[in-house]
Enzyme design. Structure first.
Site, PDB file in Angstrom:
ATOM      1  N   THR A   1       6.764  -4.396   7.017  1.00 16.75           N
ATOM      2  CA  THR A   1       5.329  -3.457   7.086  1.00 16.75           C
ATOM      3  C   THR A   1       5.155  -1.478   7.893  1.00 16.75           C
ATOM      4  O   THR A   1       6.156  -1.692   8.304  1.00 16.75           O
ATOM      5  CB  THR A   1       4.692  -3.986   8.235  1.00 16.75           C
ATOM      6  OG1 THR A   1       3.347  -3.167   8.871  1.00 16.75           O
ATOM      7  CG2 THR A   1       5.419  -3.961   9.408  1.00 16.75           C
TER       8      THR A   1
ATOM      9  N   PHE B   1       0.602  -1.099  -0.172  1.00 10.31           N
ATOM     10  CA  PHE B   1       0.023   0.113   0.255  1.00 10.31           C
ATOM     11  C   PHE B   1       0.642   1.384   0.143  1.00 10.31           C
ATOM     12  O   PHE B   1       0.933   1.868  -0.868  1.00 10.31           O
ATOM     13  CB  PHE B   1      -0.523   0.012   1.335  1.00 10.31           C
ATOM     14  CG  PHE B   1      -2.192  -0.686   1.405  1.00 10.31           C
ATOM     15  CD1 PHE B   1      -2.925  -1.288  -0.235  1.00 10.31           C
ATOM     16  CD2 PHE B   1      -3.060  -1.363   2.288  1.00 10.31           C
ATOM     17  CE1 PHE B   1      -3.811  -2.236  -0.053  1.00 10.31           C
ATOM     18  CE2 PHE B   1      -4.135  -1.283   1.852  1.00 10.31           C
ATOM     19  CZ  PHE B   1      -4.446  -2.623   1.138  1.00 10.31           C
TER      20      PHE B   1
ATOM     21  N   HIS C   1      -5.140 -10.166   9.637  1.00  5.71           N
ATOM     22  CA  HIS C   1      -6.647  -9.396   8.797  1.00  5.71           C
ATOM     23  C   HIS C   1      -7.403 -10.289   7.917  1.00  5.71           C
ATOM     24  O   HIS C   1      -7.951  -9.971   6.780  1.00  5.71           O
ATOM     25  CB  HIS C   1      -6.361  -8.013   7.923  1.00  5.71           C
ATOM     26  CG  HIS C   1      -5.282  -6.692   8.801  1.00  5.71           C
ATOM     27  ND1 HIS C   1      -4.741  -5.963   8.214  1.00  5.71           N
ATOM     28  CD2 HIS C   1      -4.780  -6.349   9.587  1.00  5.71           C
ATOM     29  CE1 HIS C   1      -4.194  -5.248   8.824  1.00  5.71           C
ATOM     30  NE2 HIS C   1      -5.174  -6.086   9.848  1.00  5.71           N
TER      31      HIS C   1
ATOM     32  N   ILE D   1      13.807  -7.660   1.807  1.00  9.27           N
ATOM     33  CA  ILE D   1      13.367  -8.555   2.999  1.00  9.27           C
ATOM     34  C   ILE D   1      13.444 -10.373   2.399  1.00  9.27           C
ATOM     35  O   ILE D   1      14.331 -11.322   3.240  1.00  9.27           O
ATOM     36  CB  ILE D   1      11.703  -8.542   4.198  1.00  9.27           C
ATOM     37  CG1 ILE D   1      11.993  -9.933   4.597  1.00  9.27           C
ATOM     38  CG2 ILE D   1      10.573  -9.460   3.143  1.00  9.27           C
ATOM     39  CD1 ILE D   1      10.873  -9.607   5.731  1.00  9.27           C
TER      40      ILE D   1
ATOM     41  N   ASP E   1      -2.710 -12.830   1.874  1.00 10.79           N
ATOM     42  CA  ASP E   1      -2.611 -13.284  -0.105  1.00 10.79           C
ATOM     43  C   ASP E   1      -2.378 -14.833   0.454  1.00 10.79           C
ATOM     44  O   ASP E   1      -1.937 -16.031  -0.414  1.00 10.79           O
ATOM     45  CB  ASP E   1      -1.652 -12.926  -0.196  1.00 10.79           C
ATOM     46  CG  ASP E   1      -0.355 -12.616   0.784  1.00 10.79           C
ATOM     47  OD1 ASP E   1       0.328 -13.377   1.380  1.00 10.79           O
ATOM     48  OD2 ASP E   1       0.373 -11.852   0.647  1.00 10.79           O
TER      49      ASP E   1
HETATM   50  P1  CNA Z   1       2.062  -0.958   3.805  1.00 11.54           P
HETATM   51  O1  CNA Z   1       1.728   0.180   4.558  1.00 11.54           O
HETATM   52  O2  CNA Z   1       1.830  -0.950   2.420  1.00 11.54           O
HETATM   53  O3  CNA Z   1       3.737  -1.259   4.248  1.00 11.54           O
HETATM   54  C1  CNA Z   1       4.554  -1.734   3.588  1.00 11.54           C
HETATM   55  C2  CNA Z   1       5.863  -1.630   4.166  1.00 11.54           C
HETATM   56  O4  CNA Z   1       6.910  -2.959   3.186  1.00 11.54           O
HETATM   57  C3  CNA Z   1       6.897  -0.098   3.334  1.00 11.54           C
HETATM   58  O5  CNA Z   1       7.321   0.781   4.980  1.00 11.54           O
HETATM   59  C4  CNA Z   1       7.727  -0.121   2.475  1.00 11.54           C
HETATM   60  O6  CNA Z   1       8.929   0.485   2.754  1.00 11.54           O
HETATM   61  C5  CNA Z   1       8.008  -2.082   2.452  1.00 11.54           C
HETATM   62  N1  CNA Z   1       8.206  -3.020   1.873  1.00 11.54           N
HETATM   63  C6  CNA Z   1       8.103  -2.689   1.055  1.00 11.54           C
HETATM   64  N2  CNA Z   1       8.705  -3.784  -0.200  1.00 11.54           N
HETATM   65  C7  CNA Z   1       9.638  -5.109   0.974  1.00 11.54           C
HETATM   66  C8  CNA Z   1      10.343  -5.419   0.961  1.00 11.54           C
HETATM   67  N3  CNA Z   1      10.552  -6.469  -0.782  1.00 11.54           N
HETATM   68  N4  CNA Z   1      11.114  -5.770   2.062  1.00 11.54           N
HETATM   69  C9  CNA Z   1      11.541  -4.997   2.751  1.00 11.54           C
HETATM   70  N5  CNA Z   1      10.734  -3.915   3.163  1.00 11.54           N
HETATM   71  C10 CNA Z   1       9.936  -3.773   1.601  1.00 11.54           C
HETATM   72  O7  CNA Z   1       1.483  -2.279   4.504  1.00 11.54           O
HETATM   73  P2  CNA Z   1       1.290  -2.862   5.700  1.00 11.54           P
HETATM   74  O8  CNA Z   1       1.606  -3.910   6.053  1.00 11.54           O
HETATM   75  O9  CNA Z   1       2.094  -2.153   6.536  1.00 11.54           O
HETATM   76  O10 CNA Z   1       0.024  -2.178   5.942  1.00 11.54           O
HETATM   77  C11 CNA Z   1      -0.688  -3.010   6.238  1.00 11.54           C
HETATM   78  C12 CNA Z   1      -1.811  -3.402   5.170  1.00 11.54           C
HETATM   79  C13 CNA Z   1      -1.657  -3.189   3.827  1.00 11.54           C
HETATM   80  C14 CNA Z   1      -2.856  -4.387   5.805  1.00 11.54           C
HETATM   81  O11 CNA Z   1      -4.682  -4.232   6.286  1.00 11.54           O
HETATM   82  C15 CNA Z   1      -2.547  -5.828   4.177  1.00 11.54           C
HETATM   83  O12 CNA Z   1      -3.739  -6.238   4.393  1.00 11.54           O
HETATM   84  C16 CNA Z   1      -2.553  -4.565   3.236  1.00 11.54           C
HETATM   85  N6  CNA Z   1      -1.811  -5.419   2.485  1.00 11.54           N
HETATM   86  C17 CNA Z   1      -1.697  -6.917   2.396  1.00 11.54           C
HETATM   87  C18 CNA Z   1      -1.252  -7.276   1.164  1.00 11.54           C
HETATM   88  C19 CNA Z   1      -0.772  -8.702   0.412  1.00 11.54           C
HETATM   89  O13 CNA Z   1      -1.866  -9.400   1.488  1.00 11.54           O
HETATM   90  N7  CNA Z   1      -0.198  -9.217   0.170  1.00 11.54           N
HETATM   91  C20 CNA Z   1      -1.480  -6.323  -0.073  1.00 11.54           C
HETATM   92  C21 CNA Z   1      -1.444  -5.167   0.245  1.00 11.54           C
HETATM   93  C22 CNA Z   1      -1.916  -4.310   1.224  1.00 11.54           C
END
Ligand code: CNA
Length: 241
Positions: free
Chosen positions: A188, A32, A119, A229, A104
Site C-alpha cells: 500500500t 493504482f 473499502h 510481498i 477483491d
Molecule cells: P496503491 O496506492 O495503488 O499502492 C499500491 C502499493 O503497492 C504501491 O506503493 C506499490 O509500489 C506497491 N506494490 C505493488 N505490487 C507490490 C508487490 N507485489 N509487493 C509489494 N508491494 C507492491 O494502492 P493502495 O491500496 O495503497 O490504495 C488504496 C486504494 C486502491 C483503495 O481504495 C483500493 O480499493 C484500491 N484498489 C484496490 C484493488 C484491489 O482490490 N485489488 C486494486 C486496485 C486499487
C-alpha cells in the site's frame, strides 16, 4: 532480513496485517499507484479518481460501469502466496487481523476469516432503491447499468471517493491496531485516508513495511522490505512452519 521478519511473526502475540492493492498485483490485479498501476495509464480525459467518485456514479452510472467492469473487476483472479500465507497464520492459531483496502475478496478466498474490508467489496452489491442484495454476477452478467427487478440501480458495496467508511469497520480496525504488538504494512502506498492515520496511530512494538516503493512511514519501521510481498511470504513460510 526475511529471517528477522519470520522471527518477529513467531514471537508476536497480536499481529495486524494492513494491506492494499499491492497485495493482489501478484494475482494479476493492477494497483493504482505502483508501476503499471491504473493511475499511470493515460486512457482518456477523465481520471480514474474522478470516475470512482460517488458524484460521478450518481451523474454518469453508465460510464462508471463501463470503467468499473473493465478495470476494477477480476472475477477469475486467485489468491497468491501473500493471501495464502496470512490465512495459514490464522489457521495455525495466530491472533491475526487482516485489514485491507482491497475490494477483491481474495483474503477470504484464501481462507482468512478475521478480515476487515475498509473499502467494501466488489463481490457485494445492493439496490439503491429497495436495498436488495446481489452478488458479483449482477454486475458481470449484465450490460450497461445493472438494474434491480424493482427498477432501482444496483450499486457496488464499495466505498467510492467522497463516501464515508463504515463506522464499525473503522472502529474495529482502530481497536485491532491499538492492541497489536506487530503491525505489518504491505502493498500500500499509504496515501489514501484512513490508511495513513490508522498506521500513524500505531503505538505497538514493531512495524514492518513490505512495499516495492518507499512510503512516508519507512523511517518509523523496524524493518523495510522492498521485494514483492507474495515472494517474501512464500520464502518465510518454511521458516515458520
Ligand atoms: P496503491 O496506492 O495503488 O499502492 C499500491 C502499493 O503497492 C504501491 O506503493 C506499490 O509500489 C506497491 N506494490 C505493488 N505490487 C507490490 C508487490 N507485489 N509487493 C509489494 N508491494 C507492491 O494502492 P493502495 O491500496 O495503497 O490504495 C488504496 C486504494 C486502491 C483503495 O481504495 C483500493 O480499493 C484500491 N484498489 C484496490 C484493488 C484491489 O482490490 N485489488 C486494486 C486496485 C486499487
Amino acid at each position: 532480513m526475511y529471517g528477522e521478519l519470520a522471527e518477529l511473526i513467531r514471537r508476536s502475540d497480536k499481529i495486524v496485517f494492513f494491506g492494499g492493492a499491492g497485495v493482489s498485483t501478484e494475482s494479476g490485479i493492477p494497483d493504482f499507484r505502483g508501476s503499471g498501476g491504473l493511475y499511470t495509464e493515460d486512457d482518456g480525459e477523465i481520471s480514474p479518481e474522478e470516475i470512482l467518485e460517488t458524484s460521478y456514479f450518481d451523474r454518469h452510472p453508465e460510464e462508471f460501469y463501463r470503467f468499473y467492469r473493465e478495470k476494477m473487476l477480476y472475477p477469475s483472479a486467485e489468491p497468491n502466496s501473500a493471501h495464502l500465507f496470512l490465512s495459514r497464520l490464522e489457521e495455525e492459531g495466530k491472533d491475526i487481523t487482516v485489514i485491507t483496502q482491497n475490494i477483491d475478496g481474495l483474503h477470504q478466498a484464501a481462507g482468512s476469516k478475521n478480515v476487515i474490508e475498509l473499502h467494501g467489496s466488489t463481490l457485494r452489491n445492493f439496490c439503491t432503491a429497495c436495498g436488495k442484495r446481489f452478488g458479483l454476477e449482477a454486475v458481470t452478467e449484465s450490460t450497461g447499468i445493472p438494474l434491480c427487478s424493482c427498477g432501482g440501480i444496483i450499486k457496488p458495496d464499495v466505498v467510492l471517493y467522497g463516501e464515508s467508511l463504515k463506522t464499525r469497520d473503522l472502529m474495529d480496525a482502530e481497536e485491532a491496531i491499538a492492541e497489536a504488538d506487530l503491525l505489518i504494512v504491505g502493498g500500500t502506498s499509504l496515501t489514501v485516508q484512513p490508511a495513513c492515520s490508522l498506521v500513524a496511530d500505531y503505538c505497538g512494538e514493531e512495524l514492518v513495511i513490505i512495499n516495492k516503493t518507499p512510503t512516508l512511514f519507512d523511517g518509523y519501521a523496524s524493518l523495510v522490505i522492498r521485494d514483492p510481498i507474495g515472494e517474501v511470504f512464500e520464502e518465510i513460510l518454511d521458516e515458520i512452519y
